[in-house]
Every structure is written in C-alpha cells, then in structure tokens.
Design a protein around this motif. Structure first.
Motif, PDB file in Angstrom:
ATOM      1  N   GLN A 137       2.610  -0.743  -4.351  1.00  0.00           N
ATOM      2  CA  GLN A 137       2.812  -0.891  -3.064  1.00  0.00           C
ATOM      3  C   GLN A 137       2.540   0.418  -2.441  1.00  0.00           C
ATOM      4  OE1 GLN A 137       6.870  -1.442  -3.501  1.00  0.00           O
ATOM      5  NE2 GLN A 137       7.568   0.624  -2.492  1.00  0.00           N
ATOM      6  N   ASN A 139       3.280   2.054   1.469  1.00  0.00           N
ATOM      7  CA  ASN A 139       4.282   1.708   2.677  1.00  0.00           C
ATOM      8  C   ASN A 139       3.992   2.699   3.792  1.00  0.00           C
ATOM      9  OD1 ASN A 139       5.972  -0.504   2.238  1.00  0.00           O
ATOM     10  ND2 ASN A 139       6.851   0.624   0.731  1.00  0.00           N
ATOM     11  N   HIS A 154      -3.522   6.403   3.150  1.00  0.00           N
ATOM     12  CA  HIS A 154      -2.457   7.408   3.772  1.00  0.00           C
ATOM     13  C   HIS A 154      -0.992   7.047   4.056  1.00  0.00           C
ATOM     14  CE1 HIS A 154      -5.897  10.281   4.912  1.00  0.00           C
ATOM     15  NE2 HIS A 154      -6.027   9.568   4.016  1.00  0.00           N
ATOM     16  N   ARG A 155      -0.032   7.383   3.214  1.00  0.00           N
ATOM     17  CA  ARG A 155       1.406   7.096   3.592  1.00  0.00           C
ATOM     18  C   ARG A 155       2.199   8.309   4.363  1.00  0.00           C
ATOM     19  NH1 ARG A 155       5.917   8.357  -0.270  1.00  0.00           N
ATOM     20  NH2 ARG A 155       7.647   7.084   0.462  1.00  0.00           N
ATOM     21  N   GLU A 161       1.819  13.817   4.986  1.00  0.00           N
ATOM     22  CA  GLU A 161       1.199  12.450   4.518  1.00  0.00           C
ATOM     23  C   GLU A 161       0.559  12.832   3.113  1.00  0.00           C
ATOM     24  OE1 GLU A 161      -1.368  10.539   8.225  1.00  0.00           O
ATOM     25  OE2 GLU A 161      -2.609  11.807   6.705  1.00  0.00           O
ATOM     26  N   GLU A 162       0.894  11.499   2.537  1.00  0.00           N
ATOM     27  CA  GLU A 162       0.495  11.448   0.997  1.00  0.00           C
ATOM     28  C   GLU A 162      -0.906  10.565   0.910  1.00  0.00           C
ATOM     29  OE1 GLU A 162       4.746  11.394  -1.269  1.00  0.00           O
ATOM     30  OE2 GLU A 162       3.444   9.910  -1.212  1.00  0.00           O
ATOM     31  N   VAL A 163      -1.665  11.004   0.215  1.00  0.00           N
ATOM     32  CA  VAL A 163      -3.046  10.022  -0.078  1.00  0.00           C
ATOM     33  C   VAL A 163      -2.818   9.604  -1.438  1.00  0.00           C
ATOM     34  CG1 VAL A 163      -5.562  10.030  -0.036  1.00  0.00           C
ATOM     35  CG2 VAL A 163      -4.482  11.766   1.405  1.00  0.00           C
ATOM     36  N   LEU A 164      -2.683   8.275  -1.407  1.00  0.00           N
ATOM     37  CA  LEU A 164      -2.413   7.343  -2.459  1.00  0.00           C
ATOM     38  C   LEU A 164      -3.516   6.262  -3.008  1.00  0.00           C
ATOM     39  CD1 LEU A 164       1.315   6.762  -1.460  1.00  0.00           C
ATOM     40  CD2 LEU A 164       0.737   7.998  -3.598  1.00  0.00           C
ATOM     41  N   GLU A 165      -3.948   6.407  -4.274  1.00  0.00           N
ATOM     42  CA  GLU A 165      -5.001   5.339  -4.590  1.00  0.00           C
ATOM     43  C   GLU A 165      -4.284   4.513  -5.590  1.00  0.00           C
ATOM     44  OE1 GLU A 165      -8.795   7.726  -5.710  1.00  0.00           O
ATOM     45  OE2 GLU A 165      -8.018   6.820  -7.355  1.00  0.00           O
ATOM     46  N   ALA A 166      -4.539   3.018  -5.192  1.00  0.00           N
ATOM     47  CA  ALA A 166      -3.856   1.972  -6.029  1.00  0.00           C
ATOM     48  C   ALA A 166      -4.866   0.921  -6.316  1.00  0.00           C
ATOM     49  CB  ALA A 166      -2.742   1.321  -5.116  1.00  0.00           C
ATOM     50  N   PRO A 167      -4.756   0.277  -7.489  1.00  0.00           N
ATOM     51  CA  PRO A 167      -5.609  -0.883  -7.838  1.00  0.00           C
ATOM     52  C   PRO A 167      -5.187  -2.264  -7.042  1.00  0.00           C
ATOM     53  CG  PRO A 167      -3.991  -0.539  -9.615  1.00  0.00           C
ATOM     54  CD  PRO A 167      -3.795   0.533  -8.692  1.00  0.00           C
TER      55      PRO A 167
ATOM     56  N   ARG B 177       0.431   2.647 -12.013  1.00  0.00           N
ATOM     57  CA  ARG B 177      -0.811   2.227 -11.343  1.00  0.00           C
ATOM     58  C   ARG B 177      -1.277   3.057 -10.012  1.00  0.00           C
ATOM     59  NH1 ARG B 177       0.980  -3.983 -11.044  1.00  0.00           N
ATOM     60  NH2 ARG B 177       2.821  -2.576 -10.617  1.00  0.00           N
ATOM     61  N   LYS B 179      -1.831   6.334  -7.857  1.00  0.00           N
ATOM     62  CA  LYS B 179      -2.072   7.707  -8.107  1.00  0.00           C
ATOM     63  C   LYS B 179      -1.837   8.652  -6.828  1.00  0.00           C
ATOM     64  CE  LYS B 179      -6.085   9.319  -9.374  1.00  0.00           C
ATOM     65  NZ  LYS B 179      -7.373   8.958 -10.081  1.00  0.00           N
ATOM     66  N   GLU B 182      -3.545  13.596  -3.101  1.00  0.00           N
ATOM     67  CA  GLU B 182      -2.908  14.928  -2.516  1.00  0.00           C
ATOM     68  C   GLU B 182      -1.871  14.295  -1.443  1.00  0.00           C
ATOM     69  OE1 GLU B 182      -5.359  16.676   0.696  1.00  0.00           O
ATOM     70  OE2 GLU B 182      -6.677  14.926   0.522  1.00  0.00           O
ATOM     71  N   THR B 183      -1.015  15.636  -1.170  1.00  0.00           N
ATOM     72  CA  THR B 183      -0.096  15.709   0.085  1.00  0.00           C
ATOM     73  C   THR B 183      -0.468  16.531   1.182  1.00  0.00           C
ATOM     74  OG1 THR B 183       1.530  15.235  -1.539  1.00  0.00           O
ATOM     75  CG2 THR B 183       2.346  16.110   0.392  1.00  0.00           C
ATOM     76  N   LYS B 184      -0.913  15.891   2.247  1.00  0.00           N
ATOM     77  CA  LYS B 184      -1.135  16.830   3.439  1.00  0.00           C
ATOM     78  C   LYS B 184      -0.212  17.306   4.152  1.00  0.00           C
ATOM     79  CE  LYS B 184      -5.703  14.509   4.352  1.00  0.00           C
ATOM     80  NZ  LYS B 184      -6.524  13.847   5.129  1.00  0.00           N
TER      81      LYS B 184
END
Ligand SMILES: Cc1cc2nc3c(=O)[nH]c(=O)nc-3n(C[C@H](O)[C@H](O)[C@H](O)COP(=O)(O)OP(=O)(O)OC[C@H]3O[C@@H](n4cnc5c(N)ncnc54)[C@H](O)[C@@H]3O)c2cc1C
Ligand SMILES: Nc1ncnc2c1ncn2[C@@H]1O[C@H](COP(=O)(O)O)[C@@H](O)[C@H]1O
Lengths: 257, 317
Positions: A137, A139, A154-155, A161-167, B177, B179, B182-184
C-alpha cells in the motif's frame, strides 16, 4: 493495465448536518462522490488513457450509491459494480471485506481509493483492503507514476514527502494535489447510460452478512456540538491598541507567551 | 491487562503525539488496574517512555518506517503481549499502520479520537465527524480494541516513573516489497502544522503570495507554524503542506491565529477544535468570527506588523 476505483457516496460537504437517532438524518441531503475518490478516479482514467485497460468503479452502498457510479462512468470509467448494503451499519473492516471480495472477481493491477471518505473521516479502508488482499500500500499519494509491474508514488507525511516504489498489484490512496479531476462531458454522460451496472449482494460474493455487520466498532450516539456563540469582538481601527489586546489574550488566556 | 502504545521517535526522543498517546494510554491502564507498555524502534527512549508511564518498552530493530515491516513487528508484539487496548498517535505513520495491523488481527479501529474512556468494561471513544459538525461516540470491542488519537487532544503528562524495561523483539518480516527511494525533507527550520502548538494562518485577504511574509514574521516571532486556506494554496502562494481544512490538515493547536481567512465551513473543519482562536478580518460578518474566541475587525496589513513587534517585546521580557 486495469484498475479498480473504490468510491464512497457521502453528503455534500456544504450540507447542514442533522441527527436522527445514532445516524444523520438523510432527508433533503445531497449526496456526492467523496472528494478524495474523485482524485482516485481521475488518476485511474489517466492511467487507462496512457496504457489501455479497464477502469472499474466499485461501490458498497444503498441504491442511491448507483448515482455515484453513473457519474464516474460519465467521466471515463468503463465498468461498474454495485454491492448492495448499508455501509453505515458496518464498520471499516466490514466495508473493506466487502470490497476485497468484490475486487477478487475483477481484473486489476492498481487499486485506487481516497485517503479518506469525507464525513465519517475514518481513513481506514485503504490499508485494511491492502492487508486483506495481501498487497503493498501507499497512502496519501500526491504524485504517481505507473511503470512495468511497479509504481512510484509520493506519499505525504508531516512536513515532508516520501518517494516509494511498490510492485503491482498495489493499493494507492489519493490525496488532494494528485491531479485536477475532469468534468463529465455530454458524450460521456450519454455513453454512461448504456453501461450496465453489475449489481451484487453481500451473499453473492460468498460473504457472511454477520461478519460484515458484526460491529467491531459501534456508534452509541451522534451529537451536534454546542453552538459556539463567538467570543469577544474588538475594533481594530487602532492597530496598536488591537495588537496589545491580542498579546494580552495570548499571554493571559492561551498562556502561549 | 495491558495497554500497548505504538510510539515514534525523532532524534532520539519520543514525538509529541506519541507522548500524548502514552499519557492517555497510562490513564486507561490505571483505570483498569493494568499496565502500560510501548512499542518503539529505538531503545534510547526507554527512560523517556518510562517517565510517561510505560513499564515495558518492546523494541524492534525495524529501521525506517515501512508499512510491511512495522506491521509484522507490531503484530508479533501483540501476539506476545495480548494487549486489551492498542493505541497509535494519529500521525502519518500511525494512520498508515493502525488499519493494516487491525485487519491482520481482525479488529476494529476508532480513528482520530479526541476522548477515550472505559464504559461498562468497553473502550468508549469520541470522534469528530462531518468536519466537526457532529461528534460520534463509539464503542470498540474486540481484543485488542484499537484507536488512533487526534494530535493535541490529549495533553502529554509525565507520571514520574523510572525507565521502562527494554524487551528486544526479533521479527522476521521477510523482504518488504515497498522500497523507500528517498524522503524529500521540508525547508530547514520550518515548523509543520501537524504537531505545532501555535499556528498562524493566512487567507486570500493577503492579496498576493509575497504577503505571506506578514504571516511568517508573526509565526517566527511567536514560535508557531504557518498555516493557509485552500484559496491561497490553489493560487500557488504557498505549498499544500500548509493547508488547514477538510482537504488539508485537521489541526487542534493551543493557539490558532487566522488573518484574512473568511472561515468557510471546509476551513473551520480543520481548525475549529483549536483551544484558543484569534481572528483578524476586515469584514465583521466573516464566519471565522463565529468560532473565534477573540475577533479583531480590522486590516491585517496594519495590525500584523504591530502585533509581531508587540509579541517580540513580550517575548523579550
Ligand atoms: C470540497 C471542498 C474542500 C475544501 N477544502 C478546503 C480546505 O481544506 N481548506 C480551506 O481553507 N478551504 C477549503 N475549501 C475552500 C473553501 O470553501 C473556501 O473557498 C476557502 O477556504 C476560502 O479561502 P479564504 O478564506 O482564504 O478566502 P476568501 O473566502 O476569499 O476570504 C478572504 C477573507 O479575507 C478578508 N480580507 C480581505 N482583505 C483583508 C484585509 N486587508 N485585512 C483583513 N481581512 C481581509 C475578507 O474579508 C475575507 O473574509 C474547500 C472547498 C470545497 C468545495
Ligand atoms: N462503501 C464504500 N464503497 C466503496 N468504497 C469505499 C466505501 N467506503 C470507503 N471506501 C473507499 O475507502 C476510502 C477511505 O474511506 P474511509 O476509510 O471510510 O475514510 C474512500 O475514499 C473510498 O475510496
């Protein structure tokens, strides 16, 4: 690349809320698609426009919720499913279970929801749904890119802000700022009328109603807040005097100086 | 009987919202003759958690926040400890994690609550709904009964106890799963509205983006965060992070100062539960005055600079 958008149907944010027993009084209320779900829908339509596939809109609600599905179809969703029931009598986990069961019957790579349903403001269903389906997830998403078999989102968190990668498949919940939702075109409204809405009951999905309405969280009362009459009012035409009055208030009453 | 609180740390200290959740958690535990325990990912806060009443601190070496690893770690602790109540502060991570953990445990959640108490052996919570136009009182059944607390609704109070006993938990969460790429980070030194005690907000009455300096100067002088109405965010005068309201952040600081904000229902939804509200608006009919404890009918461009100077003087004393 197909997606499912879960939409909830909520009282217009401008509505005057009246209480009837433990629920709101629905007479005369105008219902709308919850504002965050509009961002979710728009993102799904853009994804379809870029990569093809279907956008199925899904709602769990009473008959009037079909109106929300029609609106979504008019904007560009291609399919619709309505699971009949009364979400106000279920709790968020009950709602998530219904949505999960429905989604298992639908083709999907990405599941879009709003970060919260406006009104009840729970912000619970998206992570619950992700857990029930065993999906990752992300959110409160303000920016999304969907690539081959994965997405980058971008969460929004406190002040950053976090940049997250998900399958894929994955659950994404939309925050304001994700996009600018479009209006329905006349052509879209006409086309929407021709789409048949797939209507199911909770039992059709193989679920037990008693688990959906089992009241892990029960509303015992709903009350309107005491009317705030407004506090002290002062004339600000003398800025110096007004500023002193404010400082006095901040120091003596708010104790913030 | 145990009340377990999920806590978050920053720079080796408990976050304010976590201290608040611990405080109400301790009160619930005491009222039921039970014990308060906390979950953290940093053993360094054992002393501080103890001061807020935690007897035990379950520490998982889970690294930076990721939903899957934290869900696995917390579910593990819940399995071991069997708490009756599980609390999360309503931070971004708390609100991301609580429902996921709840679904794993097949439990319900009362989210964003501003009151918590025991009634007839059940956890009873109050939560604002319909943008604060109503309050729902809910009972949470199930074990554990889960709730997320609204920041600033429960004042943090130390109980004066010694350090919590650290219990290390080893978790096998598998490879997450998702990853974190980065954190801006926010602009250095800027306080965020989510946890601020004081917020100074500006609206369209500022006329143009550059005039947010009036708001920033006062916020800086008083030690508060900068808030904004949606109209100013939509106009591109300020980032969405600052937006207060239904489609922004819901805040309840000790002091909320609004200047040039009309007080539309969607804005009030985000701030009307603030403890002290001061409004400056040139229109005596502006709806913001209905929720303001102190209302000043006047020109913000004249009042704010003088107010900023007066605040500086008061602080210097
Ligand atoms: C679904 C939905 C969600 C929304 N969500 C939000 C939200 O999260 N947050 C939010 O804020 N809004 C939200 N809105 C928008 C909201 O309805 C209002 O449009 C918005 O809050 C107005 O912003 P404002 O008060 O800055 O501007 P205005 O309403 O234009 O008010 C400006 C005020 O400044 C005063 N003023 C002007 N000049 C001066 C001066 N020199 N000195 C003092 N006062 C002055 C005026 O009297 C006026 O009251 C939402 C709307 C919708 C439909
Ligand atoms: N009854 C429902 N039918 C379809 N989707 C829903 C329903 N309730 C909630 N959702 C989805 O879950 C999101 C979060 O809702 P909530 O957790 O209730 O705040 C909403 O924005 C919708 O996308």
């Amino acid at each position: 690349m197909s997606s499912v958008v879960c939409i909830s149907h909520v009282p217009d944010t401008e509505s005057r809320i009246r209480v009837s027993g433990r629920k709101i009084d629905e007479t005369g209320l105008k219902f709308i698609v919850s504002p965050y779900d509009e961002y979710a829908l728009e993102e799904a339509i853009r994804l379809k426009e870029a990569k093809g596939g279907d956008v199925t809109v899904l709602t769990f609600g009473p008959d009037r919720a079909q109106q929300g599905l029609r609106e979504a179809l008019a904007r560009g969703a291609t399919k619709a499913m309505h699971v009949k029931g009364e979400p106000a009598d279920a709790d968020s986990l009950g709602i998530a279970k219904v949505l999960a069961a429905a989604i298992r019957t639908l083709e999907h790579d990405v599941l879009f929801l709003g970060k919260q349903g406006v009104g009840t403001d729970n912000a619970l269903v998206a992570p619950m749904l992700a857990e029930l389906l065993g999906y990752p997830q992300v959110n409160v998403v303000t920016h999304l890119e969907v690539g081959d078999g994965k997405l980058t989102a971008h969460r929004e968190i406190e002040g950053a802000e976090e940049v997250l990668e998900a399958p894929l498949p994955a659950v994404v919940s939309a925050q304001k700022g994700l996009n600018e939702p479009r209006y329905a075109s006349l052509k879209g409204i006409m086309a929407a009328k021709k789409v048949a809405i797939d209507t199911r009951s909770i039992a059709d999905l193989g679920l037990d109603e008693s688990d959906i309405y089992n009241q892990r969280v029960t509303v015992v009362s709903l009350e309107l807040p005491a009317e705030k009459s407004g506090g002290r009012r002062i004339d600000g035409s003398d800025p110096q005097a007004a500023a002193r009055e404010i400082v006095k208030y901040i120091r003596d009453e708010a104790k913030a100086l | 009987m145990t009340v377990l609180v999920f806590t978050e740390t920053k720079d080796g200290k408990l976050k304010k919202a976590s201290r608040e959740a611990l405080t109400i958690g301790r009160k619930l535990a005491e009222a039921a003759g039970g014990e308060l325990a906390a979950f953290a990912t940093d053993a360094g806060v054992a002393e501080e958690a103890g001061r807020y009443g935690a007897k035990k601190l379950y520490v998982a070496n889970a690294g930076p926040y990721l939903t899957e690893t934290y869900t696995a770690a917390l579910a593990q602790v819940v399995k071991d400890v069997q708490p009756s109540v599980l609390l999360f502060a309503g931070s971004s991570n708390g609100r991301d994690l609580a429902p996921r953990v709840a679904a794993r445990l097949d439990a319900g959640v009362a989210s964003d609550v501003d009151r918590l108490e025991w009634t007839d052996g059940k956890l009873r919570a109050r939560r604002p709904v319909y943008s604060g136009k109503a309050f729902a009182t809910v009972d949470v059944t199930g074990k554990p009964a889960i709730a997320t607390t609204r920041p600033n609704a429960f004042p943090a109070e130390e109980s004066g106890a010694g350090a919590a006993e650290v219990v290390n938990v080893s978790v096998d969460a598998g490879q997450p799963r998702v990853k974190l790429v980065e954190t801006k980070a926010p602009e250095a030194g800027e306080l965020t509205i989510a946890e601020a005690d004081i917020i100074v907000s500006g609206g369209r009455g500022l006329k143009e983006g550059a005039n947010f300096s009036y708001i920033r100067d006062l916020a800086h002088a008083i030690g508060g965060a900068v808030g904004a109405s949606r109209a100013t965010v939509d106009a591109g005068w300020i980032d969405h992070q600052h937006q207060v309201g239904q489609t922004g952040r819901v805040v309840s600081p000790n002091l909320y100062i609004a200047a040039g904000v009309s007080g539309a229902i969607q804005h009030l939804a985000g701030m009307s539960s603030s403890k002290h509200i001061v409004a400056i608006n040139k229109d005596p009919e502006a709806p913001i005055f209905r929720v303001a404890d102190l209302g000043i009918v006047g020109d913000l461009f004249q009042i704010l600079p003088v107010l900023t100077e007066e605040v500086k003087k008061a602080k210097a004393h």
